[in-house]
Design a protein around this motif. Sequence first.
Motif, PDB file in Angstrom:
ATOM      1  N   ARG A  70       0.851  -1.187   0.000  1.00  0.00           N
ATOM      2  CA  ARG A  70       0.000   0.000   0.000  1.00  0.00           C
ATOM      3  C   ARG A  70       0.891   1.243   0.000  1.00  0.00           C
ATOM      4  O   ARG A  70       1.819   1.312   0.808  1.00  0.00           O
ATOM      5  N   PRO A  71       0.650   2.172  -0.917  1.00  0.00           N
ATOM      6  CA  PRO A  71      -0.323   2.190  -2.001  1.00  0.00           C
ATOM      7  C   PRO A  71       0.063   1.187  -3.099  1.00  0.00           C
ATOM      8  O   PRO A  71       1.241   0.976  -3.374  1.00  0.00           O
ATOM      9  N   SER A  72      -0.935   0.595  -3.725  1.00  0.00           N
ATOM     10  CA  SER A  72      -0.683  -0.460  -4.702  1.00  0.00           C
ATOM     11  C   SER A  72       0.020   0.042  -5.958  1.00  0.00           C
ATOM     12  O   SER A  72       0.603  -0.756  -6.699  1.00  0.00           O
ATOM     13  N   LYS A  73      -0.010   1.360  -6.201  1.00  0.00           N
ATOM     14  CA  LYS A  73       0.613   1.885  -7.418  1.00  0.00           C
ATOM     15  C   LYS A  73       2.129   1.702  -7.407  1.00  0.00           C
ATOM     16  O   LYS A  73       2.772   1.817  -8.456  1.00  0.00           O
ATOM     17  N   TYR A  74       2.701   1.400  -6.229  1.00  0.00           N
ATOM     18  CA  TYR A  74       4.156   1.204  -6.140  1.00  0.00           C
ATOM     19  C   TYR A  74       4.556  -0.271  -6.197  1.00  0.00           C
ATOM     20  O   TYR A  74       5.715  -0.596  -5.968  1.00  0.00           O
ATOM     21  N   LYS A  75       3.611  -1.163  -6.519  1.00  0.00           N
ATOM     22  CA  LYS A  75       3.892  -2.598  -6.449  1.00  0.00           C
ATOM     23  C   LYS A  75       5.029  -3.029  -7.369  1.00  0.00           C
ATOM     24  O   LYS A  75       5.732  -4.007  -7.076  1.00  0.00           O
ATOM     25  N   ASP A  76       5.228  -2.308  -8.496  1.00  0.00           N
ATOM     26  CA  ASP A  76       6.285  -2.671  -9.437  1.00  0.00           C
ATOM     27  C   ASP A  76       7.578  -1.889  -9.210  1.00  0.00           C
ATOM     28  O   ASP A  76       8.554  -2.077  -9.954  1.00  0.00           O
ATOM     29  N   ASP A  77       7.587  -1.036  -8.185  1.00  0.00           N
ATOM     30  CA  ASP A  77       8.765  -0.203  -7.917  1.00  0.00           C
ATOM     31  C   ASP A  77       9.568  -0.693  -6.721  1.00  0.00           C
ATOM     32  O   ASP A  77      10.504  -0.022  -6.295  1.00  0.00           O
ATOM     33  N   GLN A  86      15.096 -17.341   8.654  1.00  0.00           N
ATOM     34  CA  GLN A  86      16.196 -16.513   8.156  1.00  0.00           C
ATOM     35  C   GLN A  86      16.737 -16.972   6.799  1.00  0.00           C
ATOM     36  O   GLN A  86      17.651 -16.355   6.258  1.00  0.00           O
ATOM     37  N   GLU A  87      16.173 -18.026   6.242  1.00  0.00           N
ATOM     38  CA  GLU A  87      16.668 -18.564   4.982  1.00  0.00           C
ATOM     39  C   GLU A  87      15.910 -17.965   3.802  1.00  0.00           C
ATOM     40  O   GLU A  87      14.682 -18.069   3.712  1.00  0.00           O
ATOM     41  N   LEU A  88      16.653 -17.340   2.894  1.00  0.00           N
ATOM     42  CA  LEU A  88      16.059 -16.778   1.686  1.00  0.00           C
ATOM     43  C   LEU A  88      15.686 -17.913   0.738  1.00  0.00           C
ATOM     44  O   LEU A  88      16.521 -18.742   0.381  1.00  0.00           O
ATOM     45  N   ILE A  89      14.407 -17.950   0.326  1.00  0.00           N
ATOM     46  CA  ILE A  89      13.923 -19.012  -0.551  1.00  0.00           C
ATOM     47  C   ILE A  89      13.810 -18.542  -1.994  1.00  0.00           C
ATOM     48  O   ILE A  89      14.208 -19.241  -2.919  1.00  0.00           O
ATOM     49  N   ASP A  90      13.263 -17.346  -2.190  1.00  0.00           N
ATOM     50  CA  ASP A  90      13.027 -16.883  -3.550  1.00  0.00           C
ATOM     51  C   ASP A  90      12.781 -15.378  -3.521  1.00  0.00           C
ATOM     52  O   ASP A  90      12.666 -14.771  -2.442  1.00  0.00           O
ATOM     53  N   SER A  91      12.700 -14.780  -4.696  1.00  0.00           N
ATOM     54  CA  SER A  91      12.401 -13.357  -4.819  1.00  0.00           C
ATOM     55  C   SER A  91      11.311 -13.174  -5.863  1.00  0.00           C
ATOM     56  O   SER A  91      11.040 -14.056  -6.678  1.00  0.00           O
ATOM     57  N   GLY A  92      10.708 -12.000  -5.844  1.00  0.00           N
ATOM     58  CA  GLY A  92       9.617 -11.727  -6.778  1.00  0.00           C
ATOM     59  C   GLY A  92       8.320 -11.494  -6.025  1.00  0.00           C
ATOM     60  O   GLY A  92       8.137 -11.961  -4.902  1.00  0.00           O
ATOM     61  N   ARG A  93       7.392 -10.808  -6.650  1.00  0.00           N
ATOM     62  CA  ARG A  93       6.138 -10.468  -5.977  1.00  0.00           C
ATOM     63  C   ARG A  93       5.271 -11.695  -5.706  1.00  0.00           C
ATOM     64  O   ARG A  93       4.517 -11.740  -4.736  1.00  0.00           O
ATOM     65  N   THR A  94       5.400 -12.718  -6.564  1.00  0.00           N
ATOM     66  CA  THR A  94       4.596 -13.932  -6.426  1.00  0.00           C
ATOM     67  C   THR A  94       5.484 -15.128  -6.118  1.00  0.00           C
ATOM     68  O   THR A  94       6.554 -15.289  -6.718  1.00  0.00           O
ATOM     69  N   PHE A  95       5.035 -15.946  -5.166  1.00  0.00           N
ATOM     70  CA  PHE A  95       5.755 -17.182  -4.831  1.00  0.00           C
ATOM     71  C   PHE A  95       4.851 -18.351  -5.208  1.00  0.00           C
ATOM     72  O   PHE A  95       3.882 -18.650  -4.497  1.00  0.00           O
ATOM     73  N   LYS A 115       7.746 -15.448   5.753  1.00  0.00           N
ATOM     74  CA  LYS A 115       8.056 -14.025   5.884  1.00  0.00           C
ATOM     75  C   LYS A 115       8.396 -13.456   4.511  1.00  0.00           C
ATOM     76  O   LYS A 115       9.025 -14.119   3.694  1.00  0.00           O
ATOM     77  N   VAL A 116       7.940 -12.233   4.265  1.00  0.00           N
ATOM     78  CA  VAL A 116       8.331 -11.517   3.062  1.00  0.00           C
ATOM     79  C   VAL A 116       8.951 -10.184   3.476  1.00  0.00           C
ATOM     80  O   VAL A 116       8.444  -9.517   4.384  1.00  0.00           O
ATOM     81  N   VAL A 117      10.071  -9.842   2.850  1.00  0.00           N
ATOM     82  CA  VAL A 117      10.747  -8.562   3.099  1.00  0.00           C
ATOM     83  C   VAL A 117      10.699  -7.764   1.804  1.00  0.00           C
ATOM     84  O   VAL A 117      11.062  -8.270   0.740  1.00  0.00           O
ATOM     85  N   ILE A 118      10.255  -6.516   1.906  1.00  0.00           N
ATOM     86  CA  ILE A 118      10.063  -5.663   0.741  1.00  0.00           C
ATOM     87  C   ILE A 118      10.984  -4.451   0.858  1.00  0.00           C
ATOM     88  O   ILE A 118      10.985  -3.761   1.884  1.00  0.00           O
ATOM     89  N   HIS A 119      11.772  -4.191  -0.174  1.00  0.00           N
ATOM     90  CA  HIS A 119      12.719  -3.076  -0.193  1.00  0.00           C
ATOM     91  C   HIS A 119      12.293  -2.067  -1.256  1.00  0.00           C
ATOM     92  O   HIS A 119      11.956  -2.440  -2.382  1.00  0.00           O
ATOM     93  N   ASP A 120      12.340  -0.775  -0.894  1.00  0.00           N
ATOM     94  CA  ASP A 120      12.114   0.240  -1.911  1.00  0.00           C
ATOM     95  C   ASP A 120      13.443   0.736  -2.461  1.00  0.00           C
ATOM     96  O   ASP A 120      14.524   0.307  -2.024  1.00  0.00           O
ATOM     97  N   GLN A 121      13.399   1.640  -3.415  1.00  0.00           N
ATOM     98  CA  GLN A 121      14.605   2.094  -4.098  1.00  0.00           C
ATOM     99  C   GLN A 121      15.471   3.012  -3.242  1.00  0.00           C
ATOM    100  O   GLN A 121      16.623   3.278  -3.582  1.00  0.00           O
ATOM    101  N   ASP A 122      14.952   3.497  -2.123  1.00  0.00           N
ATOM    102  CA  ASP A 122      15.708   4.377  -1.232  1.00  0.00           C
ATOM    103  C   ASP A 122      16.384   3.623  -0.093  1.00  0.00           C
ATOM    104  O   ASP A 122      16.975   4.238   0.788  1.00  0.00           O
ATOM    105  N   GLY A 123      16.274   2.301  -0.112  1.00  0.00           N
ATOM    106  CA  GLY A 123      16.915   1.507   0.932  1.00  0.00           C
ATOM    107  C   GLY A 123      16.034   1.219   2.126  1.00  0.00           C
ATOM    108  O   GLY A 123      16.461   0.567   3.079  1.00  0.00           O
ATOM    109  N   ASN A 124      14.798   1.694   2.114  1.00  0.00           N
ATOM    110  CA  ASN A 124      13.867   1.366   3.196  1.00  0.00           C
ATOM    111  C   ASN A 124      13.334  -0.047   2.994  1.00  0.00           C
ATOM    112  O   ASN A 124      13.281  -0.556   1.866  1.00  0.00           O
TER     113      ASN A 124
END
Length: 235
Positions: A70-77, A86-95, A115-124
């Motif tokens: 949210r907001p959904s308009k940033y889903k591709d950014d 703590q083990e990374l399994i995969d990346s991408g919006r859909t698993f 768990k899903v971790v989401i990063h924006d382009q500013d490092g947040n």
Amino acid sequence: MGKLLFALFNAGAAILMGALLVACLDIPDAPSTSSVITGASVVVEQFGKQDSTLRKINSNESSALIAKVRPSKYKDDVSYYWYNDQELIDSGRTFPISSKNALAGQTNPNRIPNKVVIHDQDGNSIEREFTVVINAPPMLSETTIPSDGDTLIGDRHTAFLFKWSSSDNDRNQLLEHVITIDHTNYAVGELNEIRQSGLAKGKHSFRVIVTDPLGDSDTTSIRTFYVKESSGGKQ
């Protein structure tokens, strides 16, 4: 002598300030404290429907986990990373989860993210923990007693046999059954057969519903049978 010491002191201070300034310039900027992403959630998509509450998966069919922001308009950014602890399994919006992996996930939960971790382009970044429920719904055999169209010989005092078969691929699950005879429901618990009297001559119907502890169920089609008052025949 005093003037010399004073000059040396000023020169040293200038060098120190210059070094501090260079050091400060080398420190990378901290991520912005405010992110364009204000929230995130995970849904299960299966059979064309999305579930964000129970996140329950039918292990007999393929499914997918979808991260929403949210907001959904940033889903591709933004970037999405799926973890099991703590083990990374995969990346991408859909698993995606195949039925094979869903079945394996019942005995080896490490195959399914929690768990899903989401990063924006500013490092947040923002993360969401969740639980996926994997369940194989129970199944009823289409073979029943009586069969569809059977004629039962007897009267109101005859205890006619009703019998069916149910199964579940999940281990150690107790199945509850309800048999509906002429629009009246009878909860019979774990039983797979009963005897019922009080049926007048003529046309009747029944069906069976089985439900597992997670609320998944299966039902037979409605069977029609006939009671005939006569000696001999099927009871």
